[in-house]
Design a protein around this motif. Structure first.
Motif, PDB file in Angstrom:
ATOM      1  N   ASP A   1       0.828  -1.203   0.000  1.00  0.00           N
ATOM      2  CA  ASP A   1       0.000   0.000   0.000  1.00  0.00           C
ATOM      3  C   ASP A   1       0.866   1.258   0.000  1.00  0.00           C
ATOM      4  OD1 ASP A   1      -2.656   1.314   0.315  1.00  0.00           O
ATOM      5  OD2 ASP A   1      -1.803   1.950   2.224  1.00  0.00           O
ATOM      6  N   LYS A   2       1.951   1.232   0.769  1.00  0.00           N
ATOM      7  CA  LYS A   2       2.869   2.383   0.836  1.00  0.00           C
ATOM      8  C   LYS A   2       3.509   2.638  -0.531  1.00  0.00           C
ATOM      9  CE  LYS A   2       6.988   4.039   3.261  1.00  0.00           C
ATOM     10  NZ  LYS A   2       8.034   3.706   4.273  1.00  0.00           N
ATOM     11  N   SER A   3       3.855   1.556  -1.233  1.00  0.00           N
ATOM     12  CA  SER A   3       4.464   1.689  -2.560  1.00  0.00           C
ATOM     13  C   SER A   3       3.534   2.424  -3.520  1.00  0.00           C
ATOM     14  CB  SER A   3       4.812   0.301  -3.121  1.00  0.00           C
ATOM     15  OG  SER A   3       5.391   0.408  -4.394  1.00  0.00           O
ATOM     16  N   ILE A   4       2.244   2.096  -3.456  1.00  0.00           N
ATOM     17  CA  ILE A   4       1.264   2.767  -4.327  1.00  0.00           C
ATOM     18  C   ILE A   4       1.099   4.229  -3.919  1.00  0.00           C
ATOM     19  CG2 ILE A   4      -1.143   2.816  -5.071  1.00  0.00           C
ATOM     20  CD1 ILE A   4      -1.199  -0.220  -4.701  1.00  0.00           C
ATOM     21  N   ARG A   5       0.998   4.475  -2.612  1.00  0.00           N
ATOM     22  CA  ARG A   5       0.801   5.847  -2.139  1.00  0.00           C
ATOM     23  C   ARG A   5       1.967   6.750  -2.532  1.00  0.00           C
ATOM     24  NH1 ARG A   5      -3.478   6.476   1.185  1.00  0.00           N
ATOM     25  NH2 ARG A   5      -4.459   4.580   1.994  1.00  0.00           N
ATOM     26  N   GLN A   6       3.168   6.217  -2.437  1.00  0.00           N
ATOM     27  CA  GLN A   6       4.341   7.000  -2.840  1.00  0.00           C
ATOM     28  C   GLN A   6       4.304   7.348  -4.327  1.00  0.00           C
ATOM     29  OE1 GLN A   6       7.589   4.474  -1.568  1.00  0.00           O
ATOM     30  NE2 GLN A   6       7.796   5.522   0.411  1.00  0.00           N
TER      31      GLN A   6
ATOM     32  N   CYS B   1      -5.618  -0.557 -11.631  1.00  0.00           N
ATOM     33  CA  CYS B   1      -5.441  -2.009 -11.454  1.00  0.00           C
ATOM     34  C   CYS B   1      -4.818  -2.323 -10.099  1.00  0.00           C
ATOM     35  CB  CYS B   1      -4.567  -2.567 -12.574  1.00  0.00           C
ATOM     36  SG  CYS B   1      -5.468  -2.934 -14.091  1.00  0.00           S
ATOM     37  N   LEU B   2      -3.846  -1.535  -9.689  1.00  0.00           N
ATOM     38  CA  LEU B   2      -3.207  -1.786  -8.399  1.00  0.00           C
ATOM     39  C   LEU B   2      -4.176  -1.550  -7.246  1.00  0.00           C
ATOM     40  CD1 LEU B   2       0.375  -0.320  -8.946  1.00  0.00           C
ATOM     41  CD2 LEU B   2      -0.251  -2.713  -8.603  1.00  0.00           C
ATOM     42  N   GLU B   3      -5.003  -0.532  -7.351  1.00  0.00           N
ATOM     43  CA  GLU B   3      -5.991  -0.282  -6.306  1.00  0.00           C
ATOM     44  C   GLU B   3      -6.999  -1.432  -6.217  1.00  0.00           C
ATOM     45  OE1 GLU B   3      -7.504   3.489  -7.502  1.00  0.00           O
ATOM     46  OE2 GLU B   3      -6.042   4.629  -6.327  1.00  0.00           O
TER      47      GLU B   3
ATOM     48  N   LEU C   1      -6.382  -4.498  -7.106  1.00  0.00           N
ATOM     49  CA  LEU C   1      -5.649  -5.652  -6.586  1.00  0.00           C
ATOM     50  C   LEU C   1      -5.553  -5.596  -5.066  1.00  0.00           C
ATOM     51  CD1 LEU C   1      -3.897  -8.178  -7.018  1.00  0.00           C
ATOM     52  CD2 LEU C   1      -1.930  -6.656  -7.310  1.00  0.00           C
ATOM     53  N   LEU C   2      -5.192  -4.441  -4.526  1.00  0.00           N
ATOM     54  CA  LEU C   2      -5.079  -4.317  -3.069  1.00  0.00           C
ATOM     55  C   LEU C   2      -6.423  -4.464  -2.370  1.00  0.00           C
ATOM     56  CD1 LEU C   2      -2.095  -3.677  -3.314  1.00  0.00           C
ATOM     57  CD2 LEU C   2      -2.440  -1.793  -1.723  1.00  0.00           C
ATOM     58  N   GLN C   3      -7.464  -3.943  -2.992  1.00  0.00           N
ATOM     59  CA  GLN C   3      -8.794  -4.085  -2.401  1.00  0.00           C
ATOM     60  C   GLN C   3      -9.199  -5.561  -2.341  1.00  0.00           C
ATOM     61  OE1 GLN C   3     -11.976  -2.238  -4.611  1.00  0.00           O
ATOM     62  NE2 GLN C   3     -13.391  -2.268  -2.877  1.00  0.00           N
ATOM     63  N   ALA C   4      -8.968  -6.287  -3.438  1.00  0.00           N
ATOM     64  CA  ALA C   4      -9.309  -7.714  -3.464  1.00  0.00           C
ATOM     65  C   ALA C   4      -8.458  -8.496  -2.465  1.00  0.00           C
ATOM     66  CB  ALA C   4      -9.102  -8.259  -4.879  1.00  0.00           C
ATOM     67  N   PHE C   5      -7.184  -8.145  -2.377  1.00  0.00           N
ATOM     68  CA  PHE C   5      -6.287  -8.828  -1.442  1.00  0.00           C
ATOM     69  C   PHE C   5      -6.725  -8.571  -0.001  1.00  0.00           C
ATOM     70  CE2 PHE C   5      -2.338 -10.001   0.637  1.00  0.00           C
ATOM     71  CZ  PHE C   5      -1.809 -10.978  -0.194  1.00  0.00           C
ATOM     72  N   ASP C   6      -7.113  -7.312   0.287  1.00  0.00           N
ATOM     73  CA  ASP C   6      -7.544  -6.936   1.632  1.00  0.00           C
ATOM     74  C   ASP C   6      -8.837  -7.652   2.017  1.00  0.00           C
ATOM     75  OD1 ASP C   6      -7.320  -5.444   4.048  1.00  0.00           O
ATOM     76  OD2 ASP C   6      -8.812  -4.034   3.292  1.00  0.00           O
ATOM     77  N   GLN C   7      -9.721  -7.869   1.024  1.00  0.00           N
ATOM     78  CA  GLN C   7     -10.987  -8.546   1.275  1.00  0.00           C
ATOM     79  C   GLN C   7     -10.856 -10.073   1.198  1.00  0.00           C
ATOM     80  OE1 GLN C   7     -13.565  -6.806  -1.671  1.00  0.00           O
ATOM     81  NE2 GLN C   7     -13.852  -4.906  -0.503  1.00  0.00           N
ATOM     82  N   GLN C   8      -9.631 -10.548   0.962  1.00  0.00           N
ATOM     83  CA  GLN C   8      -9.338 -11.978   0.858  1.00  0.00           C
ATOM     84  C   GLN C   8     -10.189 -12.659  -0.212  1.00  0.00           C
ATOM     85  OE1 GLN C   8      -9.796 -13.248   5.033  1.00  0.00           O
ATOM     86  NE2 GLN C   8      -7.560 -13.318   5.163  1.00  0.00           N
ATOM     87  N   ASP C   9     -10.369 -11.942  -1.301  1.00  0.00           N
ATOM     88  CA  ASP C   9     -11.157 -12.451  -2.424  1.00  0.00           C
ATOM     89  C   ASP C   9     -10.193 -12.919  -3.515  1.00  0.00           C
ATOM     90  OD1 ASP C   9     -12.817 -12.962  -4.556  1.00  0.00           O
ATOM     91  OD2 ASP C   9     -13.957 -11.090  -4.386  1.00  0.00           O
ATOM     92  N   GLU C  10      -9.874 -14.202  -3.475  1.00  0.00           N
ATOM     93  CA  GLU C  10      -8.865 -14.720  -4.391  1.00  0.00           C
ATOM     94  C   GLU C  10      -9.335 -14.703  -5.843  1.00  0.00           C
ATOM     95  OE1 GLU C  10      -6.576 -18.840  -4.292  1.00  0.00           O
ATOM     96  OE2 GLU C  10      -5.729 -17.307  -2.967  1.00  0.00           O
ATOM     97  N   ASP C  11     -10.621 -14.881  -6.070  1.00  0.00           N
ATOM     98  CA  ASP C  11     -11.137 -14.819  -7.437  1.00  0.00           C
ATOM     99  C   ASP C  11     -10.925 -13.438  -8.037  1.00  0.00           C
ATOM    100  OD1 ASP C  11     -11.944 -17.431  -7.541  1.00  0.00           O
ATOM    101  OD2 ASP C  11     -13.991 -17.031  -6.893  1.00  0.00           O
TER     102      ASP C  11
END
Length: 294
Positions: free
Chosen positions: A196-201, A216-218, A220-230
């Protein structure tokens, strides 16, 4: 005295014995690289004692090539490293960096860790000469090999150096791609905060906010945070990730979410042979004759 040493060096490097070691004949099918390499090494020592840098580097590189032909890559690379130091001392750092680059490519098939070290050395030489485009190219090779070895913490640091250099030379689109690579590395380390820090920078980079890379990165992080592997799989299978350098594309495809839950697929997403889009599979009926006619 120096002239005497130089003459001795030339005698080792161009003697009949050295030439004969490399020749083949009816009774000698293969060149004697081992003996030839020894003669070239003696020549290098003699040139060094005479302080004849140009001839010394030539002798070292000739010895290195002999060792390479013999399959002794580690010994060959050691000599190339010595030659590169002499190139730097003699005021030809570009030649030194290119020699280290060649040595790195030689070692990729045998020792990835050593290849990383050689590319990093080459990057350092170019950086000292303020040739950042060449330096960042060498760093890129090192970063990819670090990823290949799953040395993710070191890879993240190396990619950050790349980003800093690309920013300095104002190559912002490539900075975006390096941010994607860095986020993938951090997620493979299960370090969501660093990703997340890498994106914010990167929001400070001109054109990043609202770009395809950023969106796309946002996601990806949202899906990863929600543990939605699909959802993660859907993002990492997009062309933006699939057409990255091969090592990073593999990272994207192999990304897994710890403790993830998978959503049930719709009939349209089922495997071949299942229900088609818009169709519902009929429920199985009990066979009243399953036990026979009795």
């Amino acid at each position: 005295m120096a002239a005497e040493k130089i003459n001795q060096a030339h005698e080792h490097g161009q003697s009949r014995e050295t030439v004969s070691y490399l020749k083949t004949s009816f009774l000698k099918w293969k060149p004697d690289y081992d003996s030839a390499a020894a003669e070239y090494s003696k020549a290098a020592v003699a040139f060094k004692n005479a302080d004849a840098h140009t001839n010394n580097k030539t002798a070292l590189e000739q010895a290195a090539m002999m060792l390479k032909e013999m399959g002794r890559l580690s010994d060959a690379v050691c000599l190339i490293e010595k030659a590169s130091l002499m190139y730097v001392e003699n005021g030809t750092p570009d030649t030194a960096a290119l020699a280290l680059d060649r040595a790195g490519r030689l070692m990729e098939s045998q020792d990835l860790a050593k290849a990383v070290d050689l590319y990093q050395q080459a990057a350092g030489v170019f950086e000292n000469e303020e040739r950042l485009r060449q330096a960042v190219e060498m760093l890129g090779k090192a970063s990819r090999l670090l990823v290949r070895q799953h040395r993710f913490e070191e890879a993240a640091e190396s990619i950050q150096k790349e980003k800093n250099m690309y920013r300095e030379i104002e190559n912002f689109p490539t900075c975006f791609k390096k941010t994607i690579a860095q986020v993938l590395v951090h997620l493979h380390r299960n370090d969501f905060v660093a990703a997340d820090k890498s994106i914010r920078q990167s929001y400070s980079l001109p054109g990043f906010s609202g770009s395809e890379d950023c969106v796309c990165l946002e996601r990806l992080l949202q899906a990863f945070d929600q543990q939605d592997e699909d959802a993660v799989h859907q993002v990492t299978n997009s062309p933006l990730f699939k057409y990255m350098d091969n090592d990073y594309a593999k990272l994207a495809l192999s990304l897994r979410v710890p403790g993830a839950t998978k959503k049930k697929k719709l009939p349209a997403e089922s495997s071949e042979g299942g229900a088609r889009a818009g169709e519902v599979e009929p429920e199985e009926e009990d066979d009243e004759y399953a036990g026979g006619l009795c």
